[in-house]
Design a protein around this motif. Sequence first.
Motif, PDB file in Angstrom:
ATOM      1  N   MET A   1      18.781   1.908  12.690  1.00  0.00           N
ATOM      2  CA  MET A   1      17.938   0.719  12.707  1.00  0.00           C
ATOM      3  C   MET A   1      18.817  -0.508  12.945  1.00  0.00           C
ATOM      4  O   MET A   1      19.800  -0.718  12.241  1.00  0.00           O
ATOM      5  CB  MET A   1      17.191   0.571  11.371  1.00  0.00           C
ATOM      6  N   ARG A   2      18.478  -1.294  13.927  1.00  0.00           N
ATOM      7  CA  ARG A   2      19.238  -2.497  14.276  1.00  0.00           C
ATOM      8  C   ARG A   2      18.657  -3.685  13.506  1.00  0.00           C
ATOM      9  O   ARG A   2      17.496  -4.047  13.694  1.00  0.00           O
ATOM     10  CB  ARG A   2      19.154  -2.737  15.772  1.00  0.00           C
ATOM     11  N   THR A   3      19.493  -4.284  12.646  1.00  0.00           N
ATOM     12  CA  THR A   3      19.077  -5.406  11.804  1.00  0.00           C
ATOM     13  C   THR A   3      19.916  -6.633  12.125  1.00  0.00           C
ATOM     14  O   THR A   3      21.126  -6.535  12.291  1.00  0.00           O
ATOM     15  CB  THR A   3      19.238  -5.057  10.303  1.00  0.00           C
ATOM     16  N   ALA A   4      19.244  -7.786  12.200  1.00  0.00           N
ATOM     17  CA  ALA A   4      19.936  -9.051  12.461  1.00  0.00           C
ATOM     18  C   ALA A   4      19.520 -10.067  11.413  1.00  0.00           C
ATOM     19  O   ALA A   4      18.421  -9.986  10.848  1.00  0.00           O
ATOM     20  CB  ALA A   4      19.575  -9.570  13.847  1.00  0.00           C
ATOM     21  N   ILE A   5      20.417 -11.027  11.161  1.00  0.00           N
ATOM     22  CA  ILE A   5      20.033 -12.178  10.347  1.00  0.00           C
ATOM     23  C   ILE A   5      20.135 -13.418  11.226  1.00  0.00           C
ATOM     24  O   ILE A   5      20.986 -13.500  12.111  1.00  0.00           O
ATOM     25  CB  ILE A   5      20.877 -12.332   9.053  1.00  0.00           C
ATOM     26  N   TYR A   6      19.229 -14.348  10.964  1.00  0.00           N
ATOM     27  CA  TYR A   6      19.232 -15.642  11.660  1.00  0.00           C
ATOM     28  C   TYR A   6      19.301 -16.701  10.571  1.00  0.00           C
ATOM     29  O   TYR A   6      18.294 -17.063   9.980  1.00  0.00           O
ATOM     30  CB  TYR A   6      17.971 -15.764  12.510  1.00  0.00           C
ATOM     31  N   PRO A   7      20.501 -17.168  10.249  1.00  0.00           N
ATOM     32  CA  PRO A   7      20.659 -18.142   9.165  1.00  0.00           C
ATOM     33  C   PRO A   7      20.477 -19.577   9.667  1.00  0.00           C
ATOM     34  O   PRO A   7      20.732 -19.894  10.829  1.00  0.00           O
ATOM     35  CB  PRO A   7      22.101 -17.913   8.714  1.00  0.00           C
ATOM     36  N   GLY A   8      20.019 -20.432   8.773  1.00  0.00           N
ATOM     37  CA  GLY A   8      19.898 -21.847   9.095  1.00  0.00           C
ATOM     38  C   GLY A   8      19.245 -22.599   7.954  1.00  0.00           C
ATOM     39  O   GLY A   8      18.809 -22.010   6.967  1.00  0.00           O
ATOM     40  N   SER A   9      19.159 -23.909   8.107  1.00  0.00           N
ATOM     41  CA  SER A   9      18.526 -24.722   7.070  1.00  0.00           C
ATOM     42  C   SER A   9      17.024 -24.862   7.296  1.00  0.00           C
ATOM     43  O   SER A   9      16.273 -25.035   6.354  1.00  0.00           O
ATOM     44  CB  SER A   9      19.191 -26.099   6.970  1.00  0.00           C
ATOM     45  N   PHE A  10      16.559 -24.840   8.543  1.00  0.00           N
ATOM     46  CA  PHE A  10      15.130 -24.881   8.870  1.00  0.00           C
ATOM     47  C   PHE A  10      14.423 -26.002   8.107  1.00  0.00           C
ATOM     48  O   PHE A  10      13.465 -25.772   7.379  1.00  0.00           O
ATOM     49  CB  PHE A  10      14.470 -23.520   8.588  1.00  0.00           C
ATOM     50  N   ASP A  11      14.899 -27.224   8.308  1.00  0.00           N
ATOM     51  CA  ASP A  11      14.456 -28.385   7.511  1.00  0.00           C
ATOM     52  C   ASP A  11      13.767 -29.446   8.367  1.00  0.00           C
ATOM     53  O   ASP A  11      14.300 -30.551   8.486  1.00  0.00           O
ATOM     54  CB  ASP A  11      15.674 -28.977   6.795  1.00  0.00           C
ATOM     55  N   PRO A  12      12.592 -29.164   8.927  1.00  0.00           N
ATOM     56  CA  PRO A  12      11.738 -27.974   8.876  1.00  0.00           C
ATOM     57  C   PRO A  12      11.960 -27.081  10.102  1.00  0.00           C
ATOM     58  O   PRO A  12      12.686 -27.442  11.029  1.00  0.00           O
ATOM     59  CB  PRO A  12      10.330 -28.575   8.949  1.00  0.00           C
ATOM     60  N   ILE A  13      11.289 -25.927  10.104  1.00  0.00           N
ATOM     61  CA  ILE A  13      11.302 -25.038  11.255  1.00  0.00           C
ATOM     62  C   ILE A  13      10.655 -25.757  12.437  1.00  0.00           C
ATOM     63  O   ILE A  13       9.691 -26.501  12.265  1.00  0.00           O
ATOM     64  CB  ILE A  13      10.587 -23.700  10.947  1.00  0.00           C
ATOM     65  N   THR A  14      11.219 -25.566  13.613  1.00  0.00           N
ATOM     66  CA  THR A  14      10.710 -26.193  14.838  1.00  0.00           C
ATOM     67  C   THR A  14      10.325 -25.095  15.836  1.00  0.00           C
ATOM     68  O   THR A  14      10.622 -23.910  15.628  1.00  0.00           O
ATOM     69  CB  THR A  14      11.778 -27.079  15.499  1.00  0.00           C
ATOM     70  N   THR A  39      25.039 -26.736  -0.480  1.00  0.00           N
ATOM     71  CA  THR A  39      25.286 -27.812  -1.443  1.00  0.00           C
ATOM     72  C   THR A  39      25.881 -29.057  -0.800  1.00  0.00           C
ATOM     73  O   THR A  39      25.830 -30.137  -1.371  1.00  0.00           O
ATOM     74  CB  THR A  39      26.218 -27.326  -2.574  1.00  0.00           C
ATOM     75  N   SER A  40      26.427 -28.921   0.419  1.00  0.00           N
ATOM     76  CA  SER A  40      27.004 -30.090   1.084  1.00  0.00           C
ATOM     77  C   SER A  40      25.950 -30.880   1.873  1.00  0.00           C
ATOM     78  O   SER A  40      26.234 -31.957   2.366  1.00  0.00           O
ATOM     79  CB  SER A  40      28.148 -29.687   2.004  1.00  0.00           C
ATOM     80  N   LYS A  41      24.747 -30.328   1.999  1.00  0.00           N
ATOM     81  CA  LYS A  41      23.660 -31.018   2.694  1.00  0.00           C
ATOM     82  C   LYS A  41      22.543 -31.348   1.713  1.00  0.00           C
ATOM     83  O   LYS A  41      22.300 -30.601   0.777  1.00  0.00           O
ATOM     84  CB  LYS A  41      23.065 -30.128   3.796  1.00  0.00           C
ATOM     85  N   LYS A  42      21.884 -32.445   1.955  1.00  0.00           N
ATOM     86  CA  LYS A  42      20.725 -32.819   1.149  1.00  0.00           C
ATOM     87  C   LYS A  42      19.491 -32.671   2.032  1.00  0.00           C
ATOM     88  O   LYS A  42      19.166 -33.561   2.809  1.00  0.00           O
ATOM     89  CB  LYS A  42      20.878 -34.275   0.666  1.00  0.00           C
ATOM     90  N   PRO A  43      18.806 -31.518   1.938  1.00  0.00           N
ATOM     91  CA  PRO A  43      17.654 -31.313   2.801  1.00  0.00           C
ATOM     92  C   PRO A  43      16.486 -32.222   2.411  1.00  0.00           C
ATOM     93  O   PRO A  43      16.358 -32.631   1.255  1.00  0.00           O
ATOM     94  CB  PRO A  43      17.295 -29.839   2.584  1.00  0.00           C
ATOM     95  N   PHE A  44      15.645 -32.530   3.386  1.00  0.00           N
ATOM     96  CA  PHE A  44      14.457 -33.343   3.130  1.00  0.00           C
ATOM     97  C   PHE A  44      13.415 -32.517   2.377  1.00  0.00           C
ATOM     98  O   PHE A  44      12.829 -32.979   1.416  1.00  0.00           O
ATOM     99  CB  PHE A  44      13.867 -33.861   4.450  1.00  0.00           C
ATOM    100  N   PHE A  45      13.199 -31.278   2.836  1.00  0.00           N
ATOM    101  CA  PHE A  45      12.205 -30.410   2.207  1.00  0.00           C
ATOM    102  C   PHE A  45      12.898 -29.473   1.222  1.00  0.00           C
ATOM    103  O   PHE A  45      13.947 -28.912   1.534  1.00  0.00           O
ATOM    104  CB  PHE A  45      11.470 -29.588   3.268  1.00  0.00           C
TER     105      PHE A  45
END
Length: 159
Positions: A1-14, A39-45
């Motif tokens: 099974m081929r598994t991938a991760i897509y990491p990000g902040s998504f603040d918000p998703i576009t 912890t180094s970013k202050k997200p809006f959401f």
Amino acid sequence: MRTAIYPGSFDPITYGHLDIIERTAGIVDKLVVAILTNTSKKPFFPLEDRVRFVRECTRHLPNVEVMSFSGLQVDLARELHADMIIRGLRFVSDFEFEFQMASMNRSLAPDIQMLFMMTSTEYSFLSSSVVKEAGRLGGDISKLIPPEIHDEVSERLRK
């Protein structure tokens, strides 16, 4: 099974994020969208809202899971037995940062592949920062973010 991760902040998703998610979901068995607690970013959401937003926008994709994480992407990939980490590119300038991150990840986990996907041309200008700025100034962001979250995101940005 081929598994991938897509990491990000998504603040918000576009729509740019969703483009990468949908295209990746079409070539892997399982895609985990991993929303970063940075912890180094202050997200809006708040994190909980970002997770909910991404879940709502990817509900139509049965092989996509959404979760939050903190720490190294390669550690999460190992924990989830992922074969690859997906990163989206909009501009040549994105590549410089992403190449550096990929090189670091490669030194930490040579068995995990980094896959770069170019954003579709119509989304090449798009970022969460652009959405937040346009929304705060009262601009129409309906062509920038999915309809599932449009009303809530627009209202919160105008406050």
